[in-house]
Scaffold this motif. Structure first.
Motif, PDB file in Angstrom:
ATOM      1  N   ILE A  93      13.351   4.842  -6.187  1.00 18.56           N
ATOM      2  CA  ILE A  93      13.023   3.802  -7.160  1.00 18.56           C
ATOM      3  C   ILE A  93      11.525   3.489  -7.174  1.00 18.56           C
ATOM      4  O   ILE A  93      10.870   3.601  -8.210  1.00 18.56           O
ATOM      5  CB  ILE A  93      13.825   2.514  -6.874  1.00 18.56           C
ATOM      6  CG1 ILE A  93      15.320   2.823  -6.764  1.00 18.56           C
ATOM      7  CG2 ILE A  93      13.561   1.486  -7.979  1.00 18.56           C
ATOM      8  CD1 ILE A  93      15.936   3.401  -8.004  1.00 18.56           C
ATOM      9  N   LEU A  94      10.982   3.073  -6.041  1.00 18.84           N
ATOM     10  CA  LEU A  94       9.539   2.825  -5.950  1.00 18.84           C
ATOM     11  C   LEU A  94       8.853   4.092  -5.477  1.00 18.84           C
ATOM     12  O   LEU A  94       9.254   4.685  -4.474  1.00 18.84           O
ATOM     13  CB  LEU A  94       9.234   1.666  -4.999  1.00 18.84           C
ATOM     14  CG  LEU A  94       9.855   0.310  -5.347  1.00 18.84           C
ATOM     15  CD1 LEU A  94       9.319  -0.770  -4.413  1.00 18.84           C
ATOM     16  CD2 LEU A  94       9.629  -0.065  -6.804  1.00 18.84           C
ATOM     17  N   GLN A  95       7.801   4.486  -6.181  1.00 19.88           N
ATOM     18  CA  GLN A  95       7.177   5.770  -5.932  1.00 19.88           C
ATOM     19  C   GLN A  95       5.688   5.637  -5.650  1.00 19.88           C
ATOM     20  O   GLN A  95       4.861   6.335  -6.214  1.00 19.88           O
ATOM     21  CB  GLN A  95       7.429   6.710  -7.110  1.00 19.88           C
ATOM     22  CG  GLN A  95       8.917   6.883  -7.402  1.00 19.88           C
ATOM     23  CD  GLN A  95       9.181   7.932  -8.453  1.00 19.88           C
ATOM     24  OE1 GLN A  95       8.433   8.878  -8.616  1.00 19.88           O
ATOM     25  NE2 GLN A  95      10.277   7.774  -9.172  1.00 19.88           N
ATOM     26  N   GLY A  96       5.384   4.705  -4.744  1.00 21.06           N
ATOM     27  CA  GLY A  96       3.999   4.511  -4.345  1.00 21.06           C
ATOM     28  C   GLY A  96       3.380   3.278  -4.968  1.00 21.06           C
ATOM     29  O   GLY A  96       2.351   3.361  -5.650  1.00 21.06           O
ATOM     30  N   VAL A  97       3.986   2.116  -4.739  1.00 22.17           N
ATOM     31  CA  VAL A  97       3.505   0.866  -5.330  1.00 22.17           C
ATOM     32  C   VAL A  97       2.303   0.332  -4.560  1.00 22.17           C
ATOM     33  O   VAL A  97       2.355   0.153  -3.341  1.00 22.17           O
ATOM     34  CB  VAL A  97       4.618  -0.200  -5.356  1.00 22.17           C
ATOM     35  CG1 VAL A  97       4.050  -1.564  -5.760  1.00 22.17           C
ATOM     36  CG2 VAL A  97       5.726   0.216  -6.313  1.00 22.17           C
ATOM     37  N   ASP A  98       1.227   0.083  -5.277  1.00 23.82           N
ATOM     38  CA  ASP A  98       0.046  -0.601  -4.745  1.00 23.82           C
ATOM     39  C   ASP A  98      -0.067  -1.934  -5.475  1.00 23.82           C
ATOM     40  O   ASP A  98      -0.183  -1.970  -6.701  1.00 23.82           O
ATOM     41  CB  ASP A  98      -1.223   0.226  -4.973  1.00 23.82           C
ATOM     42  CG  ASP A  98      -1.194   1.552  -4.236  1.00 23.82           C
ATOM     43  OD1 ASP A  98      -0.913   1.553  -3.029  1.00 23.82           O
ATOM     44  OD2 ASP A  98      -1.464   2.590  -4.879  1.00 23.82           O
ATOM     45  N   LEU A  99      -0.043  -3.025  -4.725  1.00 24.94           N
ATOM     46  CA  LEU A  99      -0.042  -4.349  -5.335  1.00 24.94           C
ATOM     47  C   LEU A  99      -0.732  -5.324  -4.399  1.00 24.94           C
ATOM     48  O   LEU A  99      -0.501  -5.300  -3.191  1.00 24.94           O
ATOM     49  CB  LEU A  99       1.395  -4.809  -5.597  1.00 24.94           C
ATOM     50  CG  LEU A  99       1.604  -6.204  -6.191  1.00 24.94           C
ATOM     51  CD1 LEU A  99       1.040  -6.270  -7.607  1.00 24.94           C
ATOM     52  CD2 LEU A  99       3.087  -6.583  -6.187  1.00 24.94           C
ATOM     53  N   THR A 100      -1.579  -6.184  -4.966  1.00 19.96           N
ATOM     54  CA  THR A 100      -2.296  -7.190  -4.190  1.00 19.96           C
ATOM     55  C   THR A 100      -2.081  -8.560  -4.806  1.00 19.96           C
ATOM     56  O   THR A 100      -2.228  -8.726  -6.022  1.00 19.96           O
ATOM     57  CB  THR A 100      -3.813  -6.876  -4.155  1.00 19.96           C
ATOM     58  OG1 THR A 100      -4.021  -5.615  -3.525  1.00 19.96           O
ATOM     59  CG2 THR A 100      -4.563  -7.949  -3.374  1.00 19.96           C
ATOM     60  N   ASP A 144       0.842  -1.188   0.000  1.00 23.07           N
ATOM     61  CA  ASP A 144       0.000   0.000   0.000  1.00 23.07           C
ATOM     62  C   ASP A 144       0.884   1.247   0.000  1.00 23.07           C
ATOM     63  O   ASP A 144       1.485   1.592   1.013  1.00 23.07           O
ATOM     64  CB  ASP A 144      -0.905  -0.002   1.236  1.00 23.07           C
ATOM     65  CG  ASP A 144      -1.838   1.196   1.305  1.00 23.07           C
ATOM     66  OD1 ASP A 144      -1.980   1.910   0.290  1.00 23.07           O
ATOM     67  OD2 ASP A 144      -2.431   1.420   2.377  1.00 23.07           O
ATOM     68  N   GLY A 145       0.990   1.898  -1.163  1.00 18.90           N
ATOM     69  CA  GLY A 145       1.755   3.132  -1.272  1.00 18.90           C
ATOM     70  C   GLY A 145       3.215   2.989  -0.901  1.00 18.90           C
ATOM     71  O   GLY A 145       3.779   3.862  -0.229  1.00 18.90           O
TER      72      GLY A 145
END
Length: 242
Positions: free
Chosen positions: A20-27, A9-10
């Motif tokens: 590198i990661l700028q707010g990854v949302d993944l389920t 979540d974010g």
């Protein structure tokens, strides 16, 4: 809808001065295989390494089976939660035999015989070269060993980074079959893969990354059926690169 086993979540990750990661949302739905796609440099490998805290998330939450694991150390994630990780560089010990590599991966250094025979069913070459130094294996056999090490203990989550990279088509076909068989167990799988034929063959869900974010998430069937969407997200079609 299947209850998620893992969710991000974010999530942000900084490596040195690089964001590198700028707010990854993944389920990740429980018991399914999710493929993470994207151009080189999109943040796929960083996402995998952040999940198991090889690289620390600087912002956001990582939740595994309802528990916030954002700040857990890697050994705790692996041992307590049952997470296996196959890095892009395979991570095998070249001077040790196949047997010794497998023994090191077992929690108690003792290999369960029935589980080993189950693994040999996926990767019979490992049985043939059991006493052979891992460095003498072919590229495909090394990849088989890397995956076998990750599943020598039961895993709730298996994370695999580009398993088909550099492999001959015949070996990729065998690898695809092994992954399909692994899907029949209770293991949830997160797969980064550039071979779109393999991704299409094994994936249930797909997430596409660009510039450190997930820009699309759907079923693999939905993405496979929509060539214009593939071109827009990836700059190519799955059919053209199968």
């Amino acid at each position: 809808m299947t209850t998620p086993l893992l969710s991000l979540d974010g999530v942000h990750t900084h490596i040195g001065h690089y964001h590198i990661l700028q707010g990854v949302d993944l389920t990740l739905p429980r018991g399914e295989l999710t493929v993470l796609l994207g151009r080189n440099g999109a943040g796929k490998t960083t996402t995998l390494r952040t999940i198991i805290n090889l690289w620390q998330a600087s912002k956001g939450r990582i939740v595994f089976d309802g528990e916030d694991i954002t700040h857990w150390r890697t050994p705790r994630i692996v041992s307590r939660l049952g997470v296996g990780y196959v890095p892009e560089n395979m991570g095998i010990f070249s001077l040790l035999t196949v047997q010794e590599n497998m023994r090191l991966a077992a929690a108690t250094r003792h290999i369960d015989t029935s589980r080993l025979e189950w693994i040999f069913g996926f990767f019979p070459a490992l049985k043939k070269f059991w006493k052979t130094p891992a460095g003498l294996l072919s590229g495909g056999q090394k990849q088989m060993l890397a995956i076998a090490r990750a599943i020598i203990e039961p895993r709730a989550l298996l994370i695999i980074d580009e398993p088909s990279k550099g492999l001959a088509p015949a070996i990729v076909k065998d690898l695809s079959q092994a992954i399909l068989e692994l899907k029949q167990t209770d293991t949830t799988i997160l797969l980064v893969e550039q071979n779109f034929g393999l991704a299409q063959a094994v994936g249930d869900q797909v997430a596409v990354m660009d510039d450190g974010r997930v820009v699309h998430a759907s079923s693999m069937a939905e993405l496979t059926a929509d060539t214009p969407l593939q071109n827009r997200l990836l700059g190519l079609s799955l059919e053209a690169h199968a």
